[in-house]
Write an enzyme that holds these catalytic residues in place. Structure first.
Site, PDB file in Angstrom:
ATOM      1  N   ASN A   1     -10.120  -0.491   0.040  1.00  0.00           N
ATOM      2  CA  ASN A   1      -8.660  -0.346   0.083  1.00  0.00           C
ATOM      3  C   ASN A   1      -8.092  -0.876  -1.239  1.00  0.00           C
ATOM      4  O   ASN A   1      -8.127  -2.085  -1.483  1.00  0.00           O
ATOM      5  CB  ASN A   1      -8.121  -1.132   1.284  1.00  0.00           C
TER       6      ASN A   1
ATOM      7  N   HIS B   1      -3.425   6.964   2.624  1.00  0.00           N
ATOM      8  CA  HIS B   1      -3.799   5.660   2.076  1.00  0.00           C
ATOM      9  C   HIS B   1      -5.170   5.289   2.636  1.00  0.00           C
ATOM     10  O   HIS B   1      -5.438   5.465   3.820  1.00  0.00           O
ATOM     11  CB  HIS B   1      -2.747   4.614   2.469  1.00  0.00           C
TER      12      HIS B   1
ATOM     13  N   CYS C   1       0.814  -1.227   0.000  1.00  0.00           N
ATOM     14  CA  CYS C   1       0.000   0.000   0.000  1.00  0.00           C
ATOM     15  C   CYS C   1       0.844   1.272   0.000  1.00  0.00           C
ATOM     16  O   CYS C   1       0.345   2.337  -0.342  1.00  0.00           O
ATOM     17  CB  CYS C   1      -0.944   0.020   1.194  1.00  0.00           C
TER      18      CYS C   1
HETATM   19  N1  ACO Z   1     -18.006  -8.588  10.009  1.00  0.00           N
HETATM   20  C1  ACO Z   1     -18.308  -8.843  11.305  1.00  0.00           C
HETATM   21  N2  ACO Z   1     -17.371  -9.109  12.230  1.00  0.00           N
HETATM   22  C2  ACO Z   1     -16.072  -9.101  11.835  1.00  0.00           C
HETATM   23  C3  ACO Z   1     -15.695  -8.821  10.497  1.00  0.00           C
HETATM   24  C4  ACO Z   1     -16.717  -8.581   9.582  1.00  0.00           C
HETATM   25  N3  ACO Z   1     -16.476  -8.319   8.276  1.00  0.00           N
HETATM   26  N4  ACO Z   1     -14.352  -8.875  10.421  1.00  0.00           N
HETATM   27  C5  ACO Z   1     -13.901  -9.170  11.652  1.00  0.00           C
HETATM   28  N5  ACO Z   1     -14.939  -9.313  12.499  1.00  0.00           N
HETATM   29  C6  ACO Z   1     -14.931  -9.653  13.911  1.00  0.00           C
HETATM   30  C7  ACO Z   1     -13.681 -10.369  14.352  1.00  0.00           C
HETATM   31  O1  ACO Z   1     -13.731 -11.740  14.026  1.00  0.00           O
HETATM   32  C8  ACO Z   1     -13.687 -10.120  15.843  1.00  0.00           C
HETATM   33  O2  ACO Z   1     -14.531 -11.072  16.420  1.00  0.00           O
HETATM   34  P1  ACO Z   1     -14.096 -11.774  17.819  1.00  0.00           P
HETATM   35  O3  ACO Z   1     -14.028 -10.633  18.822  1.00  0.00           O
HETATM   36  O4  ACO Z   1     -15.219 -12.738  18.063  1.00  0.00           O
HETATM   37  O5  ACO Z   1     -12.763 -12.399  17.563  1.00  0.00           O
HETATM   38  C9  ACO Z   1     -14.361  -8.751  15.980  1.00  0.00           C
HETATM   39  O6  ACO Z   1     -14.974  -8.484  14.707  1.00  0.00           O
HETATM   40  C10 ACO Z   1     -13.398  -7.656  16.302  1.00  0.00           C
HETATM   41  O7  ACO Z   1     -12.204  -7.824  15.475  1.00  0.00           O
HETATM   42  P2  ACO Z   1     -11.168  -6.696  15.276  1.00  0.00           P
HETATM   43  O8  ACO Z   1     -10.098  -7.177  14.348  1.00  0.00           O
HETATM   44  O9  ACO Z   1     -10.739  -6.164  16.627  1.00  0.00           O
HETATM   45  O10 ACO Z   1     -12.118  -5.630  14.563  1.00  0.00           O
HETATM   46  P3  ACO Z   1     -11.759  -4.204  14.115  1.00  0.00           P
HETATM   47  O11 ACO Z   1     -12.755  -3.257  14.622  1.00  0.00           O
HETATM   48  O12 ACO Z   1     -10.311  -3.931  14.371  1.00  0.00           O
HETATM   49  O13 ACO Z   1     -11.951  -4.280  12.531  1.00  0.00           O
HETATM   50  C11 ACO Z   1     -10.542  -4.576  10.611  1.00  0.00           C
HETATM   51  C12 ACO Z   1     -11.313  -5.253  11.727  1.00  0.00           C
HETATM   52  C13 ACO Z   1     -11.553  -3.750   9.811  1.00  0.00           C
HETATM   53  C14 ACO Z   1      -9.932  -5.624   9.724  1.00  0.00           C
HETATM   54  C15 ACO Z   1      -9.483  -3.683  11.260  1.00  0.00           C
HETATM   55  O14 ACO Z   1      -8.708  -4.433  12.125  1.00  0.00           O
HETATM   56  C16 ACO Z   1      -8.565  -3.019  10.269  1.00  0.00           C
HETATM   57  O15 ACO Z   1      -8.993  -2.206   9.461  1.00  0.00           O
HETATM   58  N6  ACO Z   1      -7.263  -3.313  10.355  1.00  0.00           N
HETATM   59  C17 ACO Z   1      -6.291  -2.675   9.492  1.00  0.00           C
HETATM   60  C18 ACO Z   1      -6.274  -3.334   8.156  1.00  0.00           C
HETATM   61  C19 ACO Z   1      -5.465  -2.508   7.193  1.00  0.00           C
HETATM   62  O16 ACO Z   1      -5.464  -1.306   7.273  1.00  0.00           O
HETATM   63  N7  ACO Z   1      -4.756  -3.125   6.280  1.00  0.00           N
HETATM   64  C20 ACO Z   1      -4.009  -2.273   5.382  1.00  0.00           C
HETATM   65  C21 ACO Z   1      -2.876  -2.872   4.863  1.00  0.00           C
HETATM   66  S1  ACO Z   1      -3.333  -3.994   3.611  1.00  0.00           S
HETATM   67  C22 ACO Z   1      -2.025  -4.059   2.462  1.00  0.00           C
HETATM   68  O17 ACO Z   1      -0.979  -3.523   2.646  1.00  0.00           O
HETATM   69  C23 ACO Z   1      -2.274  -4.885   1.217  1.00  0.00           C
END
Ligand code: ACO
Length: 333
Positions: A290, A260, A119
């Site tokens: 993204n 980003h 990214c």
């Molecule tokens: N729908 C419902 N629940 C979900 C989903 C979904 N789509 N995805 C994850 N959850 C659940 C998880 O399983 C977890 O459940 P659990 O507590 O029973 O284990 C719960 O939601 C909370 O999980 P978190 O990971 O803490 O949720 P968060 O609010 O952080 O959101 C997300 C998840 C959106 C993936 C977030 O962590 C995020 O954006 N992380 C950064 C990702 C990123 O920016 N990547 C960029 C680089 S990619 C690249 O370079 C190619």
């Protein structure tokens, strides 16, 4: 870190596939909902490339639009760089296919290569292109950020399937005659100890494609969302504060910040750290998700075309991604 790079972004272009994937599509077969996705990520929809199209089609259209915007023809280019985590083929580079499609291949063809910084790719590419131009041997460099992340995303993994979209952006970077113009400050960095925070386990020479790797779904992105999130929030804030402090600028000097488009909450926390109003931050994550290396240049192109950015403006671009990698560039347009 680096000093002033006297360049101008002479033209930009962007391209996305037509096919829209809504959040309800994922809710129809995964344990998720439109409400969860929108509130946790800011994404309403994203684009997905058709089965008979490839990342090259997106890169080519974005490049043609950038050339048109710069009022240039392909034979005026000196170098082509494609920043991508989803190359057309492992060998050769996507940039070689693109050079041919632009009609400038042949025995005296210009140099072409791909750059892999996920990214952060476009910011790495922009900074390298600018340094190369500053060196004096190159005048016009085409830098493309192009991705088809849908091709390496596990549709059954709710934490990654919902995040990514396909798209491309392109920019023509040229030597500037105006001493005020260019990249005033940049920072590129990486922390390889976090390589497994976002990675694709198989398909490289470490674990080549086999029936086992396909059966174990090892050709898809694996991501530790929580680890990436925590790291990204702090890093994005730090990149913005450092770019302003080290150049003696304040947030009010910025016409725009273009982060980003990883997660709306990460973007907002970075913006709020320097008290920048929402209208000064470019957002396309709601429509495109993204798009990795394409996100910054796609948002930049949109802001230029709708008049939010113009010559003389100060703009800050910041990104982080797999690697983990990060980058920032403070640009006087
Ligand atoms: N729908 C419902 N629940 C979900 C989903 C979904 N789509 N995805 C994850 N959850 C659940 C998880 O399983 C977890 O459940 P659990 O507590 O029973 O284990 C719960 O939601 C909370 O999980 P978190 O990971 O803490 O949720 P968060 O609010 O952080 O959101 C997300 C998840 C959106 C993936 C977030 O962590 C995020 O954006 N992380 C950064 C990702 C990123 O920016 N990547 C960029 C680089 S990619 C690249 O370079 C190619």
């Amino acid at each position: 870190m680096g000093g002033h790079l006297n360049i101008v972004i002479r033209g930009t272009g962007a391209s996305v596939p037509d096919h829209v994937i809504t959040n309800d599509h994922f809710a129809s077969y995964l344990d998720t909902s439109d409400e969860w996705i929108l509130s946790r990520t800011g994404i309403k929809e994203r684009r997905k490339i058709a089965d008979d199209k490839t990342v090259l089609d997106l890169a080519l259209e974005a490049s043609r639009l950038a050339l048109e915007d710069a009022k240039m023809t392909p034979d005026e280019l000196d170098l082509i760089m494609v920043c991508t985590a989803t190359p057309e083929t492992q060998v050769p580079a996507t940039a070689c296919w693109l050079q041919h499609e632009l009609g400038i291949s042949g025995e005296n063809g210009i140099g072409t290569f791909d750059l892999s910084a996920a990214c952060s790719g476009f910011i790495y590419g922009l900074v390298f292109a600018s340094n190369i131009i500053q060196g004096g041997n190159y005048k016009n460099v085409l830098v493309v950020g192009a991705e088809t992340l849908s091709r390496i995303t596990d549709s059954q993994d709710r934490s990654t399937a919902i995040l990514f979209g396909d798209g491309a952006g392109a920019a023509i970077i040229s030597r500037s005659e105006d001493p005020e113009q260019g990249i005033l400050y940049n920072e590129l960095g990486a922390d390889g100890s976090r390589a497994k925070a976002i990675w694709m386990p198989a398909g490289g020479s470490r674990d080549p494609a086999s029936i086992r790797t396909v059966n174990e779904r090892l050709h898809n992105l694996r991501m530790n969302g929580r680890e990436v999130y925590k790291f990204a929030v702090l890093k994005m804030q730090q990149l913005i504060v450092e770019a302003l402090e080290r150049t003696g600028h304040v947030a009010d000097d910025l016409a725009m910040i273009i982060p980003h488009q990883s997660n709306r909450r990460i973007m907002d926390s970075a913006r709020e750290r320097v008290n920048l109003p929402p209208e000064k931050m470019a957002v396309n994550i709601d429509r495109y998700g993204n798009t990795s290396s394409a996100s910054v240049i796609m948002a930049f192109d949109e802001a230029r075309r709708d008049g939010r950015l113009k010559a003389g403006d100060l703009v800050l671009i910041v990104a982080f991604g797999a690697g983990v990698t990060w980058g920032s560039a403070l640009i006087r347009l």
